[in-house]
Design an enzyme around this catalytic site. Structure first.
Site, PDB file in Angstrom:
ATOM      1  N   ASP A   1      35.277  44.052  39.416  1.00 21.25           N
ATOM      2  CA  ASP A   1      36.340  44.847  40.308  1.00 21.25           C
ATOM      3  C   ASP A   1      36.285  44.401  41.280  1.00 21.25           C
ATOM      4  O   ASP A   1      35.661  43.621  42.069  1.00 21.25           O
ATOM      5  CB  ASP A   1      35.952  46.637  39.928  1.00 21.25           C
ATOM      6  CG  ASP A   1      34.476  46.652  40.787  1.00 21.25           C
ATOM      7  OD1 ASP A   1      33.862  45.843  40.898  1.00 21.25           O
ATOM      8  OD2 ASP A   1      34.447  47.964  40.803  1.00 21.25           O
TER       9      ASP A   1
ATOM     10  N   TYR B   1      36.262  44.138  45.647  1.00 22.05           N
ATOM     11  CA  TYR B   1      35.442  44.305  46.717  1.00 22.05           C
ATOM     12  C   TYR B   1      35.610  45.856  47.068  1.00 22.05           C
ATOM     13  O   TYR B   1      36.906  46.422  47.331  1.00 22.05           O
ATOM     14  CB  TYR B   1      35.441  43.392  47.952  1.00 22.05           C
ATOM     15  CG  TYR B   1      35.276  41.775  47.705  1.00 22.05           C
ATOM     16  CD1 TYR B   1      34.133  41.552  47.406  1.00 22.05           C
ATOM     17  CD2 TYR B   1      36.203  41.012  48.078  1.00 22.05           C
ATOM     18  CE1 TYR B   1      33.803  40.431  46.937  1.00 22.05           C
ATOM     19  CE2 TYR B   1      35.733  39.548  47.834  1.00 22.05           C
ATOM     20  CZ  TYR B   1      34.506  39.223  47.224  1.00 22.05           C
ATOM     21  OH  TYR B   1      34.175  37.948  47.023  1.00 22.05           O
TER      22      TYR B   1
ATOM     23  N   PHE C   1      37.454  37.844  44.017  1.00 19.35           N
ATOM     24  CA  PHE C   1      36.553  36.984  44.930  1.00 19.35           C
ATOM     25  C   PHE C   1      37.075  36.635  46.456  1.00 19.35           C
ATOM     26  O   PHE C   1      36.105  36.392  47.265  1.00 19.35           O
ATOM     27  CB  PHE C   1      36.057  36.158  44.215  1.00 19.35           C
ATOM     28  CG  PHE C   1      35.411  36.429  43.019  1.00 19.35           C
ATOM     29  CD1 PHE C   1      34.111  36.960  42.915  1.00 19.35           C
ATOM     30  CD2 PHE C   1      35.929  36.147  41.668  1.00 19.35           C
ATOM     31  CE1 PHE C   1      33.434  37.262  42.012  1.00 19.35           C
ATOM     32  CE2 PHE C   1      35.229  36.615  40.553  1.00 19.35           C
ATOM     33  CZ  PHE C   1      33.820  37.031  40.594  1.00 19.35           C
TER      34      PHE C   1
ATOM     35  N   HIS D   1      27.064  36.802  37.144  1.00 20.04           N
ATOM     36  CA  HIS D   1      28.005  37.068  38.135  1.00 20.04           C
ATOM     37  C   HIS D   1      27.431  36.516  39.430  1.00 20.04           C
ATOM     38  O   HIS D   1      26.252  36.067  39.397  1.00 20.04           O
ATOM     39  CB  HIS D   1      28.105  38.493  38.309  1.00 20.04           C
ATOM     40  CG  HIS D   1      29.228  38.909  39.128  1.00 20.04           C
ATOM     41  ND1 HIS D   1      29.233  38.899  40.594  1.00 20.04           N
ATOM     42  CD2 HIS D   1      30.561  39.518  38.933  1.00 20.04           C
ATOM     43  CE1 HIS D   1      30.282  39.503  41.207  1.00 20.04           C
ATOM     44  NE2 HIS D   1      31.136  39.750  40.250  1.00 20.04           N
TER      45      HIS D   1
END
Length: 234
Positions: free
Chosen positions: A75, A77, A88, A197
């Site tokens: 999801d 930041y 990202f 991740h």
């Protein structure tokens, strides 16, 4: 109160025409109504990231037919000033978050590309990389706060739209929420490149050393598609 038709139009008007034409037949209007109501309520009661006009920025960056690679995260930041609609990525001038630092660390290890000074990944999007999260909004400072509110249905439809095209596409799935989408992606003609991740909490459990950038380009090259130039301006 706005009519259902108006609610739907307001939602779809936020998407570029090519994606709207592809996605609208795939998503029930009631899903849109509930999601719009939820997002409005959340924005009225507090701070939500990214800003409303940037939620679909990843789709505005390239048409469905132009996608060569999908990088799928979790999801957006959740800290101030970071999320700007590309998974990202952060705008130029914003401090580089830890997950992105690990992405740049792997980029250097994999391809020898030195970490850029900016965390803006817009250049990747312009080169055919769909930078997508499984959930497209988040309450400030509360990670995963907008899960299971309807966004997953939207991103399922986005992934389906790409996966149902004939052109071989690399799907990079980082983390468990992203990997839960794997069953939607036919292999072949596509490729799934999955790992932990890049978050500092999990990067050492399979992300670092996974060489995703090389894997993407080897797959694209083997299938007659242009590879991705992963270099970013310093």
């Amino acid at each position: 109160m706005a009519s259902s038709a108006t609610v739907g139009e307001q939602f779809w008007d936020r998407l570029p025409d090519a994606w709207r034409a592809t996605l609208e037949p795939r998503i029930e209007p009631t899903i849109i109504e509930r999601l719009v109501a939820f997002e409005r309520r959340e924005r009225a009661e507090g701070t939500v990231f990214p800003p409303a006009d940037r939620v679909f920025r990843s789709l505005h960056s390239l048409d469905p037919a132009a996608v060569r690679c999908v990088i799928l995260g979790q999801d957006p930041y959740h800290d101030d000033g970071q999320a700007h609609g590309l998974a990202f990525s952060v705008s130029a001038g914003v401090g580089i978050p830890p997950s992105l630092r690990n992405i740049f660390r792997e980029l250097e290890s994999d391809l020898g590309i030195a970490p850029p000074e900016s965390g803006d990944l817009s250049a990747w999007a312009e080169r055919g990389v769909l930078l997508l999260n499984t959930v497209l909004t988040v309450r400030a400072h509360e990670p995963l706060s907008h899960r299971k509110q309807g966004w997953e249905i939207i991103t399922d439809a986005i992934i389906d739209a790409v996966a149902q095209q004939e052109a071989p596409t690399a799907f990079v799935l980082w983390g468990k929420p992203a990997q839960e989408k794997a069953s939607r992606i036919p292999v072949p003609p596509h490729a799934i490149i999955a790992s932990a991740h890049p978050s500092p909490l999990s990067a050492r459990r399979g992300f670092l050393g996974s060489r995703p950038f090389t894997q993407v380009n080897e797959f694209l090259n083997a299938n007659g598609r242009d590879t991705v130039d992963w270099r970013l301006a310093r």
